[in-house]
Scaffold this active site. Structure first.
Site, short mmCIF file in Angstrom:
data_model
loop_
_atom_site.label_atom_id
_atom_site.label_comp_id
_atom_site.label_asym_id
_atom_site.label_seq_id
_atom_site.Cartn_x
_atom_site.Cartn_y
_atom_site.Cartn_z
N PHE A 127 0.83 -1.21 0.00
CA PHE A 127 0.00 0.00 0.00
C PHE A 127 0.86 1.26 0.00
O PHE A 127 0.63 2.17 -0.78
CB PHE A 127 -0.87 0.04 1.28
CG PHE A 127 -2.19 -0.65 1.17
CD1 PHE A 127 -2.61 -1.22 -0.02
CD2 PHE A 127 -3.02 -0.72 2.28
CE1 PHE A 127 -3.85 -1.85 -0.11
CE2 PHE A 127 -4.26 -1.35 2.20
CZ PHE A 127 -4.67 -1.91 1.01
N ASP B 151 -3.43 -12.15 -0.62
CA ASP B 151 -2.91 -12.80 -1.84
C ASP B 151 -2.84 -14.33 -1.72
O ASP B 151 -2.52 -15.01 -2.70
CB ASP B 151 -1.54 -12.23 -2.22
CG ASP B 151 -0.52 -12.29 -1.08
OD1 ASP B 151 -0.57 -13.24 -0.27
OD2 ASP B 151 0.32 -11.39 -0.99
N HIS C 240 -7.44 -10.17 7.36
CA HIS C 240 -8.25 -9.31 6.50
C HIS C 240 -8.97 -10.12 5.43
O HIS C 240 -9.27 -9.61 4.35
CB HIS C 240 -7.38 -8.20 5.89
CG HIS C 240 -6.84 -7.26 6.93
ND1 HIS C 240 -5.80 -6.39 6.72
CD2 HIS C 240 -7.20 -7.07 8.23
CE1 HIS C 240 -5.55 -5.71 7.83
NE2 HIS C 240 -6.38 -6.11 8.75
N CYS D 241 -26.93 -8.67 1.91
CA CYS D 241 -27.61 -9.60 2.83
C CYS D 241 -26.67 -10.66 3.39
O CYS D 241 -27.11 -11.58 4.07
CB CYS D 241 -28.78 -10.27 2.10
SG CYS D 241 -28.25 -11.39 0.78
N CYS E 21 -26.20 -10.25 -6.18
CA CYS E 21 -26.89 -11.28 -5.40
C CYS E 21 -28.24 -11.62 -6.03
O CYS E 21 -28.99 -10.71 -6.41
CB CYS E 21 -27.08 -10.75 -3.99
SG CYS E 21 -27.94 -11.86 -2.90
N GLY F 264 7.31 -6.93 7.10
CA GLY F 264 6.67 -6.36 5.91
C GLY F 264 5.36 -5.67 6.17
O GLY F 264 4.44 -5.77 5.37
N SER G 147 3.52 -1.88 7.79
CA SER G 147 3.69 -0.53 8.35
C SER G 147 3.04 -0.42 9.72
O SER G 147 3.15 0.62 10.37
CB SER G 147 3.09 0.51 7.40
OG SER G 147 1.70 0.27 7.24
N SER H 218 12.74 -8.29 3.54
CA SER H 218 12.33 -9.52 4.23
C SER H 218 12.92 -10.77 3.55
O SER H 218 13.23 -11.75 4.23
CB SER H 218 10.81 -9.62 4.29
OG SER H 218 10.25 -9.47 3.00
#
Ligand code: CNA
Length: 327
Positions: free
Chosen positions: A39, A113, A130, A141, A178, A225, A227, A272
């Site tokens: 991001f 991912d 997430h 719904c 939907c 990795g 923030s 990393s």
């Protein structure tokens, strides 16, 4: 402690504490070597590129209210980022190696991912804080839909070729809706404005108890990795019991490691993948890491920085439109 000696110290920690296990807490930075932009990195990060496309604010692409008004930016981005287009990084395989060695307790990931799964980290260890693209849900719904419902709509339905060459081609999608309430269907990834899965909170409660009960094993929490800006995930490192070793592998010192550093924190300021490679070397696991990655993938990783630029350039070149209802 904040240089390559950090990696040596971590290796030593495992050599001296054979029962120690790891809880990983990871973010978009572990996938940038795979070619997926994060991001917030300047220039290559999604926000710096999406903002050029005229979104009201960069985070709008993952904002549930904005998605309801204008799903096109998210569809455009999802088309680029959809799982299957990328291979895991060395860091992902490092987590798999910890699993193979019986030293993995958990992987808390903010990433959508699914590269942890791609690297064959077992689902029982993974908490996708997430969410992920692995299931679909109606935002009206909450009806659940198979994974292909959203994916099958990701091919743009028309390309209007503008006569004036200075204008970019317009892309359109046939949004998944939907069959019950006509609400928009989206992958079960958590947008700003939505709650995290209960599994995140329940598992963290369990793991906190486990850390407290198993202090003698000298377990370690490795953050990489990220923030550490998106809550509640960002506050996990601050909740790690005092006395449990914490380590950060990131380009910058972030979150609780910056605002409330602890004496024993092991901070590696750098890439990393570089850290993953160095740690496996120190632990004598390098051969296994190379076997997991394979020769072919190694070459791909060398080109990764270039790929990030390609994706962000592609996003820049797409005219995704930013019109909102009623305008
Ligand atoms: P972020 O806010 O973009 O931060 C990334 C952090 O990683 C920054 O501090 C960078 O300096 C650092 N960084 C980038 N590359 C590396 C690297 N190779 N080695 C070490 N450090 C690096 O991302 P966060 O994960 O903290 O933010 C949370 C958001 C990002 C979550 O909601 C995710 O869903 C979302 N996201 C996920 C992906 C993905 O799934 N791969 C991609 C982009 C955004």
């Amino acid at each position: 402690m904040m240089d390559n000696s950090t990696i040596k110290s971590i290796a030593k920690h495992f050599q001296q504490n054979p029962d120690a296990k790891v809880i990983f807490m990871v973010g978009a930075g572990i996938s940038t070597p795979c070619g997926i932009p994060d991001f917030r990195s300047p220039k290559t990060g999604l926000y710096s590129n999406l903002s050029k496309l005229g979104l009201p604010f960069p985070e709008a692409v993952f904002d549930i209210d904005y998605f309801e008004e204008n799903p096109k930016p998210f569809y455009t981005l999802a088309r680029e980022l959809y799982p299957g287009n990328f291979k895991p990084s060395k860091f992902h395989y490092l987590m798999k190696l910890f699993q193979d060695k019986g030293k993995l307790r958990r992987v808390y990931t903010q990433n959508i991912d699914t590269l942890e799964r791609e690297a064959e980290v077992d689902g029982k260890y993974i908490v996708e804080a997430h969410g992920s693209f692995a299931s679909n849900v109606c935002i009206g719904c909450s009806k659940k839909f198979p994974v292909d419902t959203f994916k099958s709509q990701l091919e743009p339905i028309k390309l209007e070729h503008k006569k004036d060459k200075s204008e970019k081609d317009e892309i359109e999608f046939d949004y998944a809706r939907c069959d019950e309430c006509d609400g928009l269907i989206k992958p079960s990834i958590v947008f700003f404005g939505e709650g995290l899965p209960s599994k995140f909170f329940d598992t963290w409660d369990e793991d906190l108890e486990w850390l407290k009960k198993n202090k003698k094993a000298n377990n370690i929490v490795m953050v990489a990795g990220t923030s550490l800006t998106v809550h509640p995930f960002a506050s996990l490192p601050s909740e790690v019991p005092l006395g449990t070793k914490r380590s950060l592998w990131n380009y910058e010192v972030v979150g609780d490691f910056r605002s409330n550093p602890r004496g024993g924190d092991l901070v590696f300021k750098g890439g990393s993948d570089k850290a993953a490679q160095e740690l496996t070397r120190e632990l004598d696991w390098l051969k296994e890491l190379k076997e997991l990655i394979g020769e072919e993938e190694e070459t791909k990783h060398q080109d990764a920085a270039e790929e990030v630029t390609v994706i962000t350039n592609e996003l820049e070149n797409l005219n995704i439109g930013t019109e909102r209802k009623g305008e």
